[in-house]
Design a protein around this motif. Structure first.
Motif, PDB file in Angstrom:
ATOM      1  N   GLN A   1       0.844  -1.203   0.000  1.00 17.90           N
ATOM      2  CA  GLN A   1       0.000   0.000   0.000  1.00 17.90           C
ATOM      3  C   GLN A   1       0.876   1.249   0.000  1.00 17.90           C
ATOM      4  OE1 GLN A   1      -3.523  -0.004  -0.288  1.00 17.90           O
ATOM      5  NE2 GLN A   1      -3.013   2.071  -0.875  1.00 17.90           N
ATOM      6  N   GLU A   2       1.997   1.208   0.686  1.00 10.53           N
ATOM      7  CA  GLU A   2       2.904   2.353   0.693  1.00 10.53           C
ATOM      8  C   GLU A   2       3.403   2.663  -0.716  1.00 10.53           C
ATOM      9  OE1 GLU A   2       7.019   3.970   2.751  1.00 10.53           O
ATOM     10  OE2 GLU A   2       6.580   1.834   2.848  1.00 10.53           O
ATOM     11  N   GLN A   3       3.767   1.630  -1.472  1.00 11.70           N
ATOM     12  CA  GLN A   3       4.226   1.850  -2.841  1.00 11.70           C
ATOM     13  C   GLN A   3       3.096   2.423  -3.698  1.00 11.70           C
ATOM     14  OE1 GLN A   3       5.537  -1.668  -5.017  1.00 11.70           O
ATOM     15  NE2 GLN A   3       6.958  -0.418  -6.209  1.00 11.70           N
ATOM     16  N   ILE A   4       1.892   1.888  -3.524  1.00 18.17           N
ATOM     17  CA  ILE A   4       0.731   2.408  -4.261  1.00 18.17           C
ATOM     18  C   ILE A   4       0.506   3.881  -3.926  1.00 18.17           C
ATOM     19  CG2 ILE A   4      -1.779   2.251  -4.502  1.00 18.17           C
ATOM     20  CD1 ILE A   4      -1.433  -0.837  -4.092  1.00 18.17           C
ATOM     21  N   ASN A   5       0.566   4.227  -2.642  1.00 16.97           N
ATOM     22  CA  ASN A   5       0.359   5.614  -2.214  1.00 16.97           C
ATOM     23  C   ASN A   5       1.440   6.549  -2.770  1.00 16.97           C
ATOM     24  OD1 ASN A   5      -1.879   4.745  -0.803  1.00 16.97           O
ATOM     25  ND2 ASN A   5      -0.873   4.781   1.186  1.00 16.97           N
ATOM     26  N   LEU A   6       2.691   6.088  -2.760  1.00 16.33           N
ATOM     27  CA  LEU A   6       3.780   6.909  -3.308  1.00 16.33           C
ATOM     28  C   LEU A   6       3.601   7.118  -4.809  1.00 16.33           C
ATOM     29  CD1 LEU A   6       6.796   5.404  -1.336  1.00 16.33           C
ATOM     30  CD2 LEU A   6       5.898   7.744  -1.140  1.00 16.33           C
ATOM     31  N   PHE A   7       3.146   6.085  -5.515  1.00 13.13           N
ATOM     32  CA  PHE A   7       2.883   6.215  -6.950  1.00 13.13           C
ATOM     33  C   PHE A   7       1.736   7.203  -7.179  1.00 13.13           C
ATOM     34  CE2 PHE A   7       1.227   5.030 -11.104  1.00 13.13           C
ATOM     35  CZ  PHE A   7       2.394   4.941 -11.853  1.00 13.13           C
ATOM     36  N   ALA A   8       0.709   7.136  -6.352  1.00 18.86           N
ATOM     37  CA  ALA A   8      -0.411   8.079  -6.462  1.00 18.86           C
ATOM     38  C   ALA A   8       0.079   9.514  -6.280  1.00 18.86           C
ATOM     39  CB  ALA A   8      -1.487   7.750  -5.433  1.00 18.86           C
ATOM     40  N   GLU A   9       0.971   9.719  -5.324  1.00 17.13           N
ATOM     41  CA  GLU A   9       1.534  11.060  -5.110  1.00 17.13           C
ATOM     42  C   GLU A   9       2.323  11.516  -6.327  1.00 17.13           C
ATOM     43  OE1 GLU A   9       1.276  13.435  -2.630  1.00 17.13           O
ATOM     44  OE2 GLU A   9      -0.361  12.120  -2.012  1.00 17.13           O
ATOM     45  N   ALA A  10       3.164  10.624  -6.855  1.00 13.85           N
ATOM     46  CA  ALA A  10       4.028  10.984  -7.985  1.00 13.85           C
ATOM     47  C   ALA A  10       3.229  11.282  -9.250  1.00 13.85           C
ATOM     48  CB  ALA A  10       5.029   9.869  -8.254  1.00 13.85           C
ATOM     49  N   THR A  11       2.120  10.595  -9.445  1.00  4.80           N
ATOM     50  CA  THR A  11       1.341  10.738 -10.683  1.00  4.80           C
ATOM     51  C   THR A  11       0.073  11.573 -10.522  1.00  4.80           C
ATOM     52  OG1 THR A  11       0.134   8.695 -10.240  1.00  4.80           O
ATOM     53  CG2 THR A  11       2.169   8.523 -11.551  1.00  4.80           C
ATOM     54  N   MET A  12      -0.223  11.946  -9.286  1.00  5.86           N
ATOM     55  CA  MET A  12      -1.426  12.715  -8.962  1.00  5.86           C
ATOM     56  C   MET A  12      -2.704  11.947  -9.289  1.00  5.86           C
ATOM     57  SD  MET A  12      -0.039  16.490  -9.967  1.00  5.86           S
ATOM     58  CE  MET A  12       0.869  15.957 -11.415  1.00  5.86           C
ATOM     59  N   ASP A  13      -2.617  10.620  -9.234  1.00  4.58           N
ATOM     60  CA  ASP A  13      -3.771   9.747  -9.480  1.00  4.58           C
ATOM     61  C   ASP A  13      -4.184   9.141  -8.143  1.00  4.58           C
ATOM     62  OD1 ASP A  13      -5.650   7.833 -10.128  1.00  4.58           O
ATOM     63  OD2 ASP A  13      -4.412   6.817 -11.614  1.00  4.58           O
ATOM     64  N   HIS A  14      -5.111   9.809  -7.468  1.00  4.25           N
ATOM     65  CA  HIS A  14      -5.522   9.416  -6.120  1.00  4.25           C
ATOM     66  C   HIS A  14      -6.875   8.710  -6.099  1.00  4.25           C
ATOM     67  CE1 HIS A  14      -2.225  11.628  -4.270  1.00  4.25           C
ATOM     68  NE2 HIS A  14      -2.452  12.565  -5.184  1.00  4.25           N
ATOM     69  N   GLN A  15      -7.234   8.050  -7.189  1.00 11.16           N
ATOM     70  CA  GLN A  15      -8.522   7.364  -7.233  1.00 11.16           C
ATOM     71  C   GLN A  15      -8.634   6.422  -6.032  1.00 11.16           C
ATOM     72  OE1 GLN A  15      -9.146   4.838 -10.650  1.00 11.16           O
ATOM     73  NE2 GLN A  15     -11.345   4.973 -10.446  1.00 11.16           N
ATOM     74  N   TRP A  16      -9.790   6.409  -5.387  1.00 15.18           N
ATOM     75  CA  TRP A  16      -9.980   5.673  -4.136  1.00 15.18           C
ATOM     76  C   TRP A  16      -9.718   4.175  -4.267  1.00 15.18           C
ATOM     77  CZ3 TRP A  16     -13.522   1.775  -3.982  1.00 15.18           C
ATOM     78  CH2 TRP A  16     -14.537   1.771  -4.943  1.00 15.18           C
ATOM     79  N   ILE A  17      -9.922   3.617  -5.445  1.00 13.58           N
ATOM     80  CA  ILE A  17      -9.714   2.178  -5.627  1.00 13.58           C
ATOM     81  C   ILE A  17      -8.249   1.794  -5.379  1.00 13.58           C
ATOM     82  CG2 ILE A  17      -9.239   2.128  -8.111  1.00 13.58           C
ATOM     83  CD1 ILE A  17     -11.339  -0.258  -8.120  1.00 13.58           C
ATOM     84  N   HIS A  18      -7.365   2.808  -5.450  1.00 10.28           N
ATOM     85  CA  HIS A  18      -5.944   2.585  -5.180  1.00 10.28           C
ATOM     86  C   HIS A  18      -5.551   3.009  -3.766  1.00 10.28           C
ATOM     87  CE1 HIS A  18      -5.596   1.954  -9.452  1.00 10.28           C
ATOM     88  NE2 HIS A  18      -5.922   3.204  -9.730  1.00 10.28           N
ATOM     89  N   THR A  19      -6.147   4.087  -3.266  1.00  9.60           N
ATOM     90  CA  THR A  19      -5.588   4.733  -2.076  1.00  9.60           C
ATOM     91  C   THR A  19      -6.461   4.695  -0.826  1.00  9.60           C
ATOM     92  OG1 THR A  19      -6.479   6.872  -2.786  1.00  9.60           O
ATOM     93  CG2 THR A  19      -4.228   6.326  -3.496  1.00  9.60           C
ATOM     94  N   ASP A  20      -7.667   4.195  -0.907  1.00 10.09           N
ATOM     95  CA  ASP A  20      -8.557   4.178   0.258  1.00 10.09           C
ATOM     96  C   ASP A  20      -8.929   2.733   0.622  1.00 10.09           C
ATOM     97  OD1 ASP A  20     -10.615   4.420   2.162  1.00 10.09           O
ATOM     98  OD2 ASP A  20     -11.479   6.191   1.171  1.00 10.09           O
ATOM     99  N   PRO A  21      -8.092   2.086   1.458  1.00 11.65           N
ATOM    100  CA  PRO A  21      -8.331   0.675   1.786  1.00 11.65           C
ATOM    101  C   PRO A  21      -9.703   0.395   2.390  1.00 11.65           C
ATOM    102  CG  PRO A  21      -6.130   1.312   2.479  1.00 11.65           C
ATOM    103  CD  PRO A  21      -6.841   2.573   2.059  1.00 11.65           C
ATOM    104  N   GLU A  22     -10.199   1.272   3.236  1.00  9.04           N
ATOM    105  CA  GLU A  22     -11.496   1.028   3.879  1.00  9.04           C
ATOM    106  C   GLU A  22     -12.637   1.060   2.866  1.00  9.04           C
ATOM    107  OE1 GLU A  22     -11.739  -0.150   6.959  1.00  9.04           O
ATOM    108  OE2 GLU A  22      -9.545  -0.014   6.911  1.00  9.04           O
ATOM    109  N   LYS A  23     -12.646   2.080   2.045  1.00  9.03           N
ATOM    110  CA  LYS A  23     -13.683   2.181   1.019  1.00  9.03           C
ATOM    111  C   LYS A  23     -13.562   1.032   0.009  1.00  9.03           C
ATOM    112  CE  LYS A  23     -15.853   5.393  -2.198  1.00  9.03           C
ATOM    113  NZ  LYS A  23     -15.940   6.763  -2.668  1.00  9.03           N
ATOM    114  N   ALA A  24     -12.332   0.695  -0.352  1.00  9.64           N
ATOM    115  CA  ALA A  24     -12.112  -0.383  -1.327  1.00  9.64           C
ATOM    116  C   ALA A  24     -12.623  -1.723  -0.783  1.00  9.64           C
ATOM    117  CB  ALA A  24     -10.637  -0.478  -1.695  1.00  9.64           C
ATOM    118  N   LYS A  25     -12.428  -1.963   0.506  1.00 10.53           N
ATOM    119  CA  LYS A  25     -12.902  -3.225   1.099  1.00 10.53           C
ATOM    120  C   LYS A  25     -14.424  -3.316   1.051  1.00 10.53           C
ATOM    121  CE  LYS A  25      -8.915  -4.049   3.968  1.00 10.53           C
ATOM    122  NZ  LYS A  25      -8.276  -3.840   5.247  1.00 10.53           N
ATOM    123  N   LYS A  26     -15.100  -2.164   1.160  1.00  8.89           N
ATOM    124  CA  LYS A  26     -16.566  -2.140   1.180  1.00  8.89           C
ATOM    125  C   LYS A  26     -17.180  -2.030  -0.221  1.00  8.89           C
ATOM    126  CE  LYS A  26     -16.646   0.167   5.651  1.00  8.89           C
ATOM    127  NZ  LYS A  26     -16.820   1.456   6.302  1.00  8.89           N
TER     128      LYS A  26
END
Length: 154
Positions: free
Chosen positions: A30-55
């Motif tokens: 998840q840390e690598q995913i979050n760092l990639f989201a920061e670098a690319t400015m792609d913060h879609q919840w399916i990548h960066t929000d574990p709680e929402k993604a689980k639900k």
């Protein structure tokens, strides 16, 4: 450390049509995913929000960005092959790429590489490499395609 060393056009050309190796497995955290989201400015919840993604996600967890998995190509390729005796290496392109399956957080992926074609372009070596990113425990790969490197051998 690479499994194979290539020092010339002729050595690379001799591998045409052959699978040349598999990288080690790499865990997508998840840390690598979050760092990639920061670098690319792609913060879609399916990548960066574990709680929402689980639900709410059809995958039941966060997934790696497709382009994150593609960005691992150079790192994983260097585990398979070390190209020596070169002045320059250029990532020239991607001839084809198809995403086949999402990579869930904490999955282990590895690269399988095959030399598809090698051409001498007036002293520059153009190497087409078939790549498949396998996901441990899955029959379907994350992606498959063909990448192209240019090597300027000494």
């Amino acid at each position: 450390m690479a499994q194979m060393i290539i020092k010339s056009f002729e050595e690379l050309e001799a591998l045409k049509g052959q699978e040349i190796g598999k990288s080690d497995y790499h865990i997508i955290t998840q840390e690598q995913i979050n760092l990639f989201a920061e670098a690319t400015m792609d913060h879609q919840w399916i990548h960066t929000d574990p709680e929402k993604a689980k639900k709410e996600s059809p995958f039941g967890n966060t997934i790696a960005h497709g382009y994150l998995t593609v960005s691992l190509l150079a790192f994983l390729w260097e585990q398979i092959v070390e190209v020596q005796n070169i002045k320059l290496q250029v990532n020239y392109g991607i001839e084809s790429l198809k995403f086949n399956q999402a990579v869930l957080v904490d999955s282990k992926v590895r690269l399988v590489a095959k030399v598809v074609d090698v051409k001498n372009l007036r002293g520059t070596t153009k190497a087409n490499i078939g790549v498949v990113m396998e996901i441990e425990g899955s029959k379907k790969p994350a992606f498959e395609g063909e990448i192209v490197f240019l090597y300027h051998f000494n």
